[in-house]
Structure formats: structure tokens, C-alpha cells
Write a protein that holds these residues in place. Sequence first.
Motif, PDB file in Angstrom:
ATOM      1  N   ALA A  51     -20.588  -1.059 -36.011  1.00 24.64           N
ATOM      2  CA  ALA A  51     -20.309  -1.416 -34.622  1.00 24.64           C
ATOM      3  C   ALA A  51     -19.969  -2.897 -34.478  1.00 24.64           C
ATOM      4  CB  ALA A  51     -21.511  -1.062 -33.746  1.00 24.64           C
ATOM      5  N   THR A  52     -20.529  -3.733 -35.344  1.00 25.00           N
ATOM      6  CA  THR A  52     -20.233  -5.166 -35.267  1.00 25.00           C
ATOM      7  C   THR A  52     -18.947  -5.511 -36.012  1.00 25.00           C
ATOM      8  OG1 THR A  52     -21.556  -5.689 -37.250  1.00 25.00           O
ATOM      9  CG2 THR A  52     -22.695  -5.685 -35.126  1.00 25.00           C
ATOM     10  N   ALA A  53     -18.687  -4.786 -37.111  1.00 24.19           N
ATOM     11  CA  ALA A  53     -17.496  -5.082 -37.921  1.00 24.19           C
ATOM     12  C   ALA A  53     -16.267  -4.304 -37.478  1.00 24.19           C
ATOM     13  CB  ALA A  53     -17.782  -4.783 -39.393  1.00 24.19           C
ATOM     14  N   ILE A  54     -16.474  -3.141 -36.852  1.00 20.15           N
ATOM     15  CA  ILE A  54     -15.447  -2.221 -36.358  1.00 20.15           C
ATOM     16  C   ILE A  54     -14.724  -1.486 -37.498  1.00 20.15           C
ATOM     17  CG2 ILE A  54     -13.328  -1.949 -35.016  1.00 20.15           C
ATOM     18  CD1 ILE A  54     -14.202  -4.214 -33.241  1.00 20.15           C
ATOM     19  N   THR A  55     -14.342  -2.203 -38.545  1.00 16.18           N
ATOM     20  CA  THR A  55     -13.606  -1.561 -39.635  1.00 16.18           C
ATOM     21  C   THR A  55     -14.560  -0.919 -40.643  1.00 16.18           C
ATOM     22  OG1 THR A  55     -13.543  -3.623 -40.900  1.00 16.18           O
ATOM     23  CG2 THR A  55     -11.690  -3.167 -39.440  1.00 16.18           C
ATOM     24  N   PHE A  56     -14.104   0.180 -41.250  1.00 16.27           N
ATOM     25  CA  PHE A  56     -14.895   0.885 -42.255  1.00 16.27           C
ATOM     26  C   PHE A  56     -14.067   1.022 -43.530  1.00 16.27           C
ATOM     27  CE2 PHE A  56     -15.954   4.888 -44.453  1.00 16.27           C
ATOM     28  CZ  PHE A  56     -17.274   4.618 -44.782  1.00 16.27           C
ATOM     29  N   GLN A  57     -14.508   0.346 -44.576  1.00 18.78           N
ATOM     30  CA  GLN A  57     -13.910   0.471 -45.908  1.00 18.78           C
ATOM     31  C   GLN A  57     -15.008   0.895 -46.872  1.00 18.78           C
ATOM     32  OE1 GLN A  57     -12.167  -3.560 -46.147  1.00 18.78           O
ATOM     33  NE2 GLN A  57     -10.185  -2.549 -46.425  1.00 18.78           N
TER      34      GLN A  57
ATOM     35  N   ASP B 115     -12.057  12.027 -47.936  1.00 20.16           N
ATOM     36  CA  ASP B 115     -11.795  12.377 -46.540  1.00 20.16           C
ATOM     37  C   ASP B 115     -10.471  11.763 -46.088  1.00 20.16           C
ATOM     38  OD1 ASP B 115     -11.767  12.857 -43.808  1.00 20.16           O
ATOM     39  OD2 ASP B 115     -13.881  12.392 -43.536  1.00 20.16           O
ATOM     40  N   GLY B 116      -9.578  12.580 -45.574  1.00 20.06           N
ATOM     41  CA  GLY B 116      -8.274  12.085 -45.124  1.00 20.06           C
ATOM     42  C   GLY B 116      -8.368  11.084 -43.997  1.00 20.06           C
ATOM     43  N   LEU B 117      -9.421  11.194 -43.172  1.00 19.15           N
ATOM     44  CA  LEU B 117      -9.588  10.241 -42.077  1.00 19.15           C
ATOM     45  C   LEU B 117      -9.828   8.829 -42.600  1.00 19.15           C
ATOM     46  CD1 LEU B 117      -9.996   9.639 -39.024  1.00 19.15           C
ATOM     47  CD2 LEU B 117     -12.416  10.185 -39.356  1.00 19.15           C
ATOM     48  N   VAL B 118     -10.541   8.740 -43.704  1.00 19.85           N
ATOM     49  CA  VAL B 118     -10.890   7.435 -44.276  1.00 19.85           C
ATOM     50  C   VAL B 118      -9.717   6.834 -45.058  1.00 19.85           C
ATOM     51  CG1 VAL B 118     -12.489   6.255 -45.849  1.00 19.85           C
ATOM     52  CG2 VAL B 118     -13.321   8.068 -44.356  1.00 19.85           C
ATOM     53  N   GLN B 119      -8.846   7.667 -45.608  1.00 17.84           N
ATOM     54  CA  GLN B 119      -7.677   7.212 -46.364  1.00 17.84           C
ATOM     55  C   GLN B 119      -8.057   6.416 -47.600  1.00 17.84           C
ATOM     56  OE1 GLN B 119      -4.362   5.785 -43.654  1.00 17.84           O
ATOM     57  NE2 GLN B 119      -6.060   5.670 -42.229  1.00 17.84           N
ATOM     58  N   GLY B 120      -9.015   6.953 -48.353  1.00 17.58           N
ATOM     59  CA  GLY B 120      -9.432   6.277 -49.580  1.00 17.58           C
ATOM     60  C   GLY B 120     -10.046   4.921 -49.287  1.00 17.58           C
ATOM     61  N   GLU B 121      -9.744   3.953 -50.143  1.00 15.37           N
ATOM     62  CA  GLU B 121     -10.296   2.612 -49.956  1.00 15.37           C
ATOM     63  C   GLU B 121      -9.592   1.841 -48.841  1.00 15.37           C
ATOM     64  OE1 GLU B 121     -12.958   1.815 -51.034  1.00 15.37           O
ATOM     65  OE2 GLU B 121     -13.339   2.843 -52.926  1.00 15.37           O
ATOM     66  N   THR B 122      -8.524   2.402 -48.318  1.00 15.12           N
ATOM     67  CA  THR B 122      -7.852   1.751 -47.181  1.00 15.12           C
ATOM     68  C   THR B 122      -8.786   1.669 -46.000  1.00 15.12           C
ATOM     69  OG1 THR B 122      -5.712   2.575 -47.919  1.00 15.12           O
ATOM     70  CG2 THR B 122      -5.885   1.839 -45.620  1.00 15.12           C
ATOM     71  N   GLY B 123      -9.550   2.743 -45.782  1.00 18.92           N
ATOM     72  CA  GLY B 123     -10.526   2.749 -44.714  1.00 18.92           C
ATOM     73  C   GLY B 123      -9.936   3.086 -43.362  1.00 18.92           C
ATOM     74  N   THR B 124     -10.772   2.958 -42.362  1.00 18.29           N
ATOM     75  CA  THR B 124     -10.370   3.243 -40.988  1.00 18.29           C
ATOM     76  C   THR B 124     -11.133   2.314 -40.054  1.00 18.29           C
ATOM     77  OG1 THR B 124     -10.148   5.021 -39.340  1.00 18.29           O
ATOM     78  CG2 THR B 124     -12.150   5.029 -40.682  1.00 18.29           C
ATOM     79  N   SER B 125     -11.026   2.529 -38.764  1.00 16.10           N
ATOM     80  CA  SER B 125     -11.689   1.667 -37.787  1.00 16.10           C
ATOM     81  C   SER B 125     -12.379   2.497 -36.724  1.00 16.10           C
ATOM     82  CB  SER B 125     -10.675   0.725 -37.121  1.00 16.10           C
ATOM     83  OG  SER B 125     -10.054  -0.111 -38.071  1.00 16.10           O
ATOM     84  N   LEU B 126     -13.383   1.918 -36.136  1.00 16.26           N
ATOM     85  CA  LEU B 126     -14.063   2.545 -35.009  1.00 16.26           C
ATOM     86  C   LEU B 126     -13.319   2.102 -33.747  1.00 16.26           C
ATOM     87  CD1 LEU B 126     -16.565   4.393 -34.786  1.00 16.26           C
ATOM     88  CD2 LEU B 126     -17.895   2.367 -34.216  1.00 16.26           C
ATOM     89  N   ILE B 127     -12.108   2.627 -33.602  1.00 16.13           N
ATOM     90  CA  ILE B 127     -11.195   2.133 -32.566  1.00 16.13           C
ATOM     91  C   ILE B 127     -11.695   2.402 -31.150  1.00 16.13           C
ATOM     92  CG2 ILE B 127      -9.164   2.226 -34.038  1.00 16.13           C
ATOM     93  CD1 ILE B 127      -8.493   4.924 -32.814  1.00 16.13           C
ATOM     94  N   VAL B 128     -12.598   3.359 -30.988  1.00 18.97           N
ATOM     95  CA  VAL B 128     -13.097   3.649 -29.638  1.00 18.97           C
ATOM     96  C   VAL B 128     -13.836   2.455 -29.049  1.00 18.97           C
ATOM     97  CG1 VAL B 128     -13.222   6.135 -29.953  1.00 18.97           C
ATOM     98  CG2 VAL B 128     -15.150   4.703 -30.656  1.00 18.97           C
ATOM     99  N   LEU B 129     -14.280   1.524 -29.901  1.00 20.98           N
ATOM    100  CA  LEU B 129     -14.957   0.336 -29.390  1.00 20.98           C
ATOM    101  C   LEU B 129     -14.004  -0.561 -28.608  1.00 20.98           C
ATOM    102  CD1 LEU B 129     -17.312  -0.688 -32.332  1.00 20.98           C
ATOM    103  CD2 LEU B 129     -17.997   0.037 -30.038  1.00 20.98           C
ATOM    104  N   ASN B 130     -12.704  -0.392 -28.824  1.00 22.58           N
ATOM    105  CA  ASN B 130     -11.733  -1.202 -28.093  1.00 22.58           C
ATOM    106  C   ASN B 130     -11.714  -0.869 -26.611  1.00 22.58           C
ATOM    107  OD1 ASN B 130     -10.898  -2.542 -30.426  1.00 22.58           O
ATOM    108  ND2 ASN B 130      -9.390  -0.954 -30.922  1.00 22.58           N
TER     109      ASN B 130
ATOM    110  N   ARG C 171     -17.060   9.569 -38.101  1.00 24.75           N
ATOM    111  CA  ARG C 171     -16.722  10.976 -37.924  1.00 24.75           C
ATOM    112  C   ARG C 171     -17.112  11.487 -36.535  1.00 24.75           C
ATOM    113  NH1 ARG C 171     -12.960  14.074 -39.173  1.00 24.75           N
ATOM    114  NH2 ARG C 171     -12.307  13.944 -41.320  1.00 24.75           N
ATOM    115  N   LEU C 172     -18.291  11.132 -36.072  1.00 29.76           N
ATOM    116  CA  LEU C 172     -18.758  11.585 -34.756  1.00 29.76           C
ATOM    117  C   LEU C 172     -17.898  10.999 -33.639  1.00 29.76           C
ATOM    118  CD1 LEU C 172     -22.624  11.339 -35.262  1.00 29.76           C
ATOM    119  CD2 LEU C 172     -21.270  13.430 -35.011  1.00 29.76           C
ATOM    120  N   ALA C 173     -17.547   9.723 -33.770  1.00 24.08           N
ATOM    121  CA  ALA C 173     -16.699   9.090 -32.760  1.00 24.08           C
ATOM    122  C   ALA C 173     -15.313   9.726 -32.755  1.00 24.08           C
ATOM    123  CB  ALA C 173     -16.603   7.590 -33.023  1.00 24.08           C
ATOM    124  N   ASP C 174     -14.795  10.035 -33.944  1.00 23.83           N
ATOM    125  CA  ASP C 174     -13.481  10.676 -34.031  1.00 23.83           C
ATOM    126  C   ASP C 174     -13.498  12.073 -33.410  1.00 23.83           C
ATOM    127  OD1 ASP C 174     -10.683  10.665 -35.297  1.00 23.83           O
ATOM    128  OD2 ASP C 174     -11.556  12.484 -36.169  1.00 23.83           O
TER     129      ASP C 174
END
Length: 346
Positions: free
Chosen positions: A235-241, A141-156, A85-88
Motif C-alpha cells: 500500500a505504501t509502495a503501490i508497485t508489486f515486483q 500468474d499472468g496478472l503479475v507478468q513475471g518479474e515485471t510486476g504490477t501495481s495496486l492501481i486502485v490506490l490512485n 489479486r483481491l483488489a483486481d
Amino acid sequence: MASEPHITVERWTRASVVAATLALAVAALLALGPLVLGANAIDKLTTLFIYVILAATWNALAGYGGLVSIGQQAFFGLGAYAAVRLADAGMSVYPALVLAALLVGLVAWPLALFMLRLRGGEFAIGMWVVAELAHLLVNLDGLVQGETGTSLIVLNAYAADARHAFNYWISLGSMVAILGILFVLLRGRAGTAIQAIRDNEDAAASVGVKVAATKRAVFIIAAFGTALAGALWLATAITFQPKTYFSVEWTAYMIFMVLVGGLGTFEGAILGAVIFFVIEALFGAAGVWYLVGLGATALVFALFLSRGLWGTFATRFDIHLLPVGYRLVIGRRAPAHPSDVAVPER
């Protein structure tokens, strides 16, 4: 004439001074890791640092504080979620990891007001319920999209080598900081109060220990440390589910590390994390049998080796490398005359 029994109170020993010095030296050497090690070794050590944080914080909560929780995955998942959330929101990613843990620690304060009214099994189950509730709320939370999850894309935005190195350094620094905080806390009056509450809460209150405030402090510190581990894992996995981060397996891993290493011993939590790390590296690919093996091993230790490896070793050989409490040494006074013989008591 026989010498009189002599009782002294001891905290630091020559062995513990050497051990503490070596621990600081090892931490300093580990800081050079990204400069001399390959990416695979850096990632593995980063994982180990996170495991040490998880084991140390659960040990502080349950081993020293007597607050056995099976819902610490609530803070692990919330730490990762807060970082997302903070990164977003536009915050720089690495400061966001630490701030996320601090925010979860703040959330733990009002939670403690309710949860610490529970004792024993009620507290353990209550924390599991809290974890499940947190999981459900994050899924909304709509950002997380349920169990689909999201990513910490800023690490890219970081090159792969730089990202691995930054993850390593922040995990190492976090581990050292958490261990340092817990060491200082447990060595002080708060540590004595925490253990007194664990042994007998009513008796502790009767001698002036501030039971509610002390339990709340260790609860919040454990929540902060676990949330920091969750943010670092992200930060190591990047993805959040959510189903991964709020899984009860995380608390099961914490319990395993502490039971095997030594419940209620500072060194035991570290040793247990190292053992778990090695077992996972060797047998983690075995799937469900790996989990069965962990459960069976934890059960054997709980039944037949309740002090854990370090607790048993320290008791057997009277070795305390990182002492957080005091110990009584019973011997004989020095003889008043050369003809007197002083024999140490065993």
C-alpha cells in the motif's frame, strides 16, 4: 535470629504498569499523526510500524517458539500478492489488505503440517525453499507478468494526502493489534507452552504440552503478521515486483532487528525495529556497504552480545517493562522482631 529466605513470584511491577500505560498513551497520540505531521513524517512512521510488525512476529516465532526461519519472505510476498489479486477482483483496497493476510494465514495452516515436522536447520532451510517456490508460482500468474510486476492501481482513486493518512492509520492499527495479540498469547498458558517447547520439545511433551498444536498456532500467527506487513508495504509502495517482495533481505532485516534488540524479549523486538529504522534512515543510501554493515553488526551481536541491547540491559538492571512471563524474586522474610536484621540477597 537470621531471617529465612523468602521467594516470591512476580509478573507486574510498578515500572511495568507505568510502561504499559505509557505505551497505550503513545499509541493514542500517534493516532493523531496525520492531523499534525507532514507527509514525509507520516510515511516514515508508517514504515516504522511495519518494521515493528516484522520484528515482533519473527521474535515470536524464533525467540519464543525456537522456530528459526529464514524464509519468512514467503509470507511477506504472498500477503502483497493476495492483496493485488483481491483488489483486481474488485474488492475495496484497504479491507483487501487485511483479508489478504487472513488468507495467507489459512494457507499457512496446511503448510505447517509439513514444515513443523522439521527441526533446527532443516526447518530454517525448508522455509527458504518454500519462499523460493512461492516466488516461482507467483511469477506464473499472468496478472503479475513475471518479474515485471504490477501495481495496486486502485490506490490512485485516493488523493495523495488521504492515501498517506489511511496507510498510516491502518499500519498503526495493525501494529497495535499484532503486539496486543502476541502480548496476550505469550502471557497465557500458550506462551508458557511455546517457551517450554523452545527449551526442550521432548520434555514439554512429557508433561502434557500439546507440542504440534502449539507450534502450529505460533507458526500461523507469525505468517499472518508477516503477510499483513507485506500487504501494508504494498500500500505504501503501490508497485508489486515478486523479486522485491520475495527477497531474503526481508528475513535478514527481521533477524537483524531481533538480534540487536534482544532475542526472546518482547521489548527487544520493538527496540530493534526502532534501531534498524534509524540506521536505515542514516545509512540506507550507502548501497551495498549498508548491507555489509548490517551483516557485520548482526554477527557482532550474535557472538558477543547474544542477549541483544534490551536483554543485556534488563538483565543488568533487573528492569522488565512489558513482562510476558513470571520471575522469581529472592529476598528475606520480614524480621519477626525489631532486633532481627533482613538483608536482601543479591
